[in-house]
Scaffold this motif. Structure first.
Motif, short mmCIF file in Angstrom:
data_model
loop_
_atom_site.label_atom_id
_atom_site.label_comp_id
_atom_site.label_asym_id
_atom_site.label_seq_id
_atom_site.Cartn_x
_atom_site.Cartn_y
_atom_site.Cartn_z
N THR A 27 10.81 6.08 -12.68
CA THR A 27 11.42 5.88 -11.36
C THR A 27 10.41 5.42 -10.32
OG1 THR A 27 11.14 8.22 -10.77
CG2 THR A 27 13.20 7.61 -11.85
N ALA A 28 9.32 4.84 -10.76
CA ALA A 28 8.29 4.35 -9.84
C ALA A 28 8.87 3.36 -8.84
CB ALA A 28 7.16 3.69 -10.63
N ASP A 29 8.21 3.25 -7.69
CA ASP A 29 8.63 2.26 -6.70
C ASP A 29 8.56 0.85 -7.29
OD1 ASP A 29 8.97 4.21 -4.71
OD2 ASP A 29 6.86 4.06 -4.11
N TYR A 30 7.51 0.60 -8.06
CA TYR A 30 7.32 -0.70 -8.72
C TYR A 30 6.97 -0.45 -10.18
CZ TYR A 30 7.37 -3.08 -4.23
OH TYR A 30 7.76 -3.58 -3.01
N PHE A 31 7.78 -1.02 -11.05
CA PHE A 31 7.51 -0.93 -12.49
C PHE A 31 7.30 -2.34 -13.01
CE2 PHE A 31 7.99 -0.25 -16.95
CZ PHE A 31 7.70 1.09 -17.18
N LEU A 32 6.24 -2.52 -13.78
CA LEU A 32 5.91 -3.85 -14.30
C LEU A 32 5.93 -3.85 -15.81
CD1 LEU A 32 4.10 -3.35 -11.51
CD2 LEU A 32 3.42 -5.68 -12.03
N GLY A 33 6.39 -4.94 -16.38
CA GLY A 33 6.42 -5.06 -17.82
C GLY A 33 6.68 -6.50 -18.21
N SER A 34 7.19 -6.66 -19.43
CA SER A 34 7.51 -7.98 -19.91
C SER A 34 8.74 -7.88 -20.80
CB SER A 34 6.33 -8.59 -20.69
OG SER A 34 6.58 -9.96 -20.98
N VAL A 35 9.15 -8.99 -21.36
CA VAL A 35 10.25 -9.04 -22.31
C VAL A 35 9.78 -9.83 -23.53
CG1 VAL A 35 12.09 -8.80 -20.60
CG2 VAL A 35 11.22 -11.09 -21.19
N ASN A 36 10.55 -9.75 -24.60
CA ASN A 36 10.18 -10.46 -25.83
C ASN A 36 10.85 -11.82 -25.97
OD1 ASN A 36 10.38 -7.22 -26.98
ND2 ASN A 36 8.44 -8.32 -26.99
N ALA A 37 11.91 -12.04 -25.21
CA ALA A 37 12.61 -13.32 -25.28
C ALA A 37 13.43 -13.53 -24.02
CB ALA A 37 13.50 -13.39 -26.51
N ILE A 38 13.57 -14.81 -23.65
CA ILE A 38 14.37 -15.20 -22.50
C ILE A 38 15.24 -16.37 -22.94
CG2 ILE A 38 14.34 -16.06 -20.13
CD1 ILE A 38 11.48 -14.95 -19.91
N SER A 39 16.54 -16.24 -22.78
CA SER A 39 17.42 -17.32 -23.21
C SER A 39 17.68 -18.30 -22.07
CB SER A 39 18.75 -16.76 -23.70
OG SER A 39 19.54 -16.31 -22.62
N ALA A 72 0.84 -1.19 0.00
CA ALA A 72 0.00 0.00 0.00
C ALA A 72 0.88 1.25 0.00
CB ALA A 72 -0.91 0.00 1.22
N GLY A 73 0.46 2.24 -0.77
CA GLY A 73 1.18 3.51 -0.81
C GLY A 73 2.29 3.57 -1.84
N ALA A 74 2.63 2.44 -2.45
CA ALA A 74 3.70 2.43 -3.44
C ALA A 74 3.23 3.07 -4.74
CB ALA A 74 4.15 1.00 -3.71
N SER A 75 4.15 3.73 -5.42
CA SER A 75 3.86 4.23 -6.76
C SER A 75 4.11 3.10 -7.75
CB SER A 75 4.73 5.44 -7.10
OG SER A 75 6.11 5.12 -7.05
N VAL A 76 3.15 2.90 -8.67
CA VAL A 76 3.19 1.77 -9.59
C VAL A 76 3.01 2.26 -11.02
CG1 VAL A 76 2.13 -0.42 -10.23
CG2 VAL A 76 2.25 0.25 -7.83
N MET A 77 3.89 1.79 -11.90
CA MET A 77 3.79 2.11 -13.32
C MET A 77 4.06 0.85 -14.11
SD MET A 77 3.07 4.37 -15.54
CE MET A 77 3.29 4.75 -17.28
N ASN A 78 3.55 0.82 -15.31
CA ASN A 78 3.80 -0.33 -16.19
C ASN A 78 4.06 0.14 -17.61
OD1 ASN A 78 0.60 -0.02 -15.97
ND2 ASN A 78 1.10 -0.79 -18.03
N GLY A 79 4.86 -0.65 -18.33
CA GLY A 79 4.97 -0.46 -19.76
C GLY A 79 3.90 -1.26 -20.44
N HIS A 80 3.65 -0.95 -21.72
CA HIS A 80 2.64 -1.75 -22.43
C HIS A 80 3.08 -3.21 -22.47
CE1 HIS A 80 0.92 -3.85 -25.91
NE2 HIS A 80 -0.19 -3.31 -25.43
N SER A 81 2.16 -4.09 -22.14
CA SER A 81 2.46 -5.51 -22.12
C SER A 81 1.20 -6.31 -22.38
CB SER A 81 3.06 -5.92 -20.77
OG SER A 81 3.06 -7.32 -20.62
N THR A 82 1.19 -7.05 -23.46
CA THR A 82 0.07 -7.96 -23.72
C THR A 82 -0.05 -8.98 -22.60
OG1 THR A 82 0.28 -7.69 -26.11
CG2 THR A 82 -0.81 -9.68 -25.35
N THR A 83 1.08 -9.43 -22.07
CA THR A 83 1.04 -10.42 -20.99
C THR A 83 0.35 -9.86 -19.75
OG1 THR A 83 3.12 -11.35 -21.81
CG2 THR A 83 2.44 -11.99 -19.60
N LEU A 84 0.65 -8.63 -19.38
CA LEU A 84 -0.02 -8.03 -18.23
C LEU A 84 -1.52 -7.91 -18.48
CD1 LEU A 84 2.42 -5.19 -17.09
CD2 LEU A 84 2.07 -7.44 -16.04
N GLU A 85 -1.92 -7.64 -19.72
CA GLU A 85 -3.34 -7.62 -20.05
C GLU A 85 -3.95 -9.00 -19.90
OE1 GLU A 85 -3.55 -6.00 -23.97
OE2 GLU A 85 -3.11 -3.96 -23.32
#
Length: 219
Positions: free
Chosen positions: A114-126, A61-74
């Motif tokens: 610079t949000a406390d929590y930033f959420l997103g995804s990646v396109n590939a993981i090796s 609670a109280g954290a600043s939260v931002m996300n990049g566009h992500s189909t996975t998050l949707e």
């Protein structure tokens, strides 16, 4: 505009399906081990519901939260929960898109990296422990290397490939065709792989968590 998922585009474009298949248990284990050795915290869950619960439980609670566009998050329901769910975060995206002035909104988008929590995804993981993500503007991946205090990267296991070269190939031959189709529908313009991040190592303990979901999600 309603949120779009991978299924809205998968029949309209040609992709390299060999770079978008579900890995074996051994391949997932090898990937988790390599990512952990590279300084990432890794959580493996079996469903989108588990992934959503993990994220919502992790953000205080109280954290600043931002996300990049992500189909996975949707696809896991995070975007809807962030906008309408019962939480006590400061959802920066809602504040940003309520700003009418273009310059002020752009400044706010930069500050949100610079949000406390930033959420997103990646396109590939090796399987060798690298994360690869690409973007047209950089607004999605700008927070990943340093700016955000805590970073959650959420991905379906279908993004796991053998090595770094295969990860780069996946960006070109899976993620880009799908994102280009989405961009044309959403914005009326083609996308471009303008800015690309190869995330090899996290030096700040506990900063970056990779959430792997045992499903085929995102692109």
């Amino acid at each position: 505009m309603s949120q779009q998922t991978k299924t809205d585009y998968i029949d309209d474009v040609s992709i390299d399906n060999s770079l978008d298949s579900l890995p074996s248990d051994d391949e997932i284990t090898a990937t988790v081990d390599a990512l952990t050795e590279h300084g990432f915290v890794v959580e493996v869950v079996d469903s989108t519901d588990e992934a959503l619960a993990l994220l919502t439980d992790a953000i205080p609670a109280g954290a600043s939260v931002m996300n990049g566009h992500s189909t996975t998050l949707e696809e896991i329901g995070f975007m809807e929960y962030a906008a309408e769910g019962d939480h006590e975060w400061e959802t920066l995206s809602d504040e940003i898109w309520s700003i009418d002035d273009d310059e002020a909104r752009e400044d706010a988008r930069r500050e949100s990296q610079t949000a406390d929590y930033f959420l997103g995804s990646v396109n590939a993981i090796s399987q060798t422990g690298e994360l690869v993500a690409a973007d047209a503007s950089g607004s999605r991946i700008g927070a990943y290397p340093f700016a955000a205090k805590n970073l959650f990267l959420v991905s379906g296991v279908n993004k796991i490939v053998s090595d770094l070269q295969a990860a780069l190939d996946r960006v070109e031959n899976v993620a880009y065709p799908l994102e280009n189709e989405r961009a044309q529908e959403a914005y009326g313009v083609e996308s471009i792989i303008a800015k690309q991040l190869i995330y090899r190592f996290e030096g700040t303990e506990g900063r970056t968590t990779v959430v792997l979901i045992n499903e085929s999600l995102g692109y």
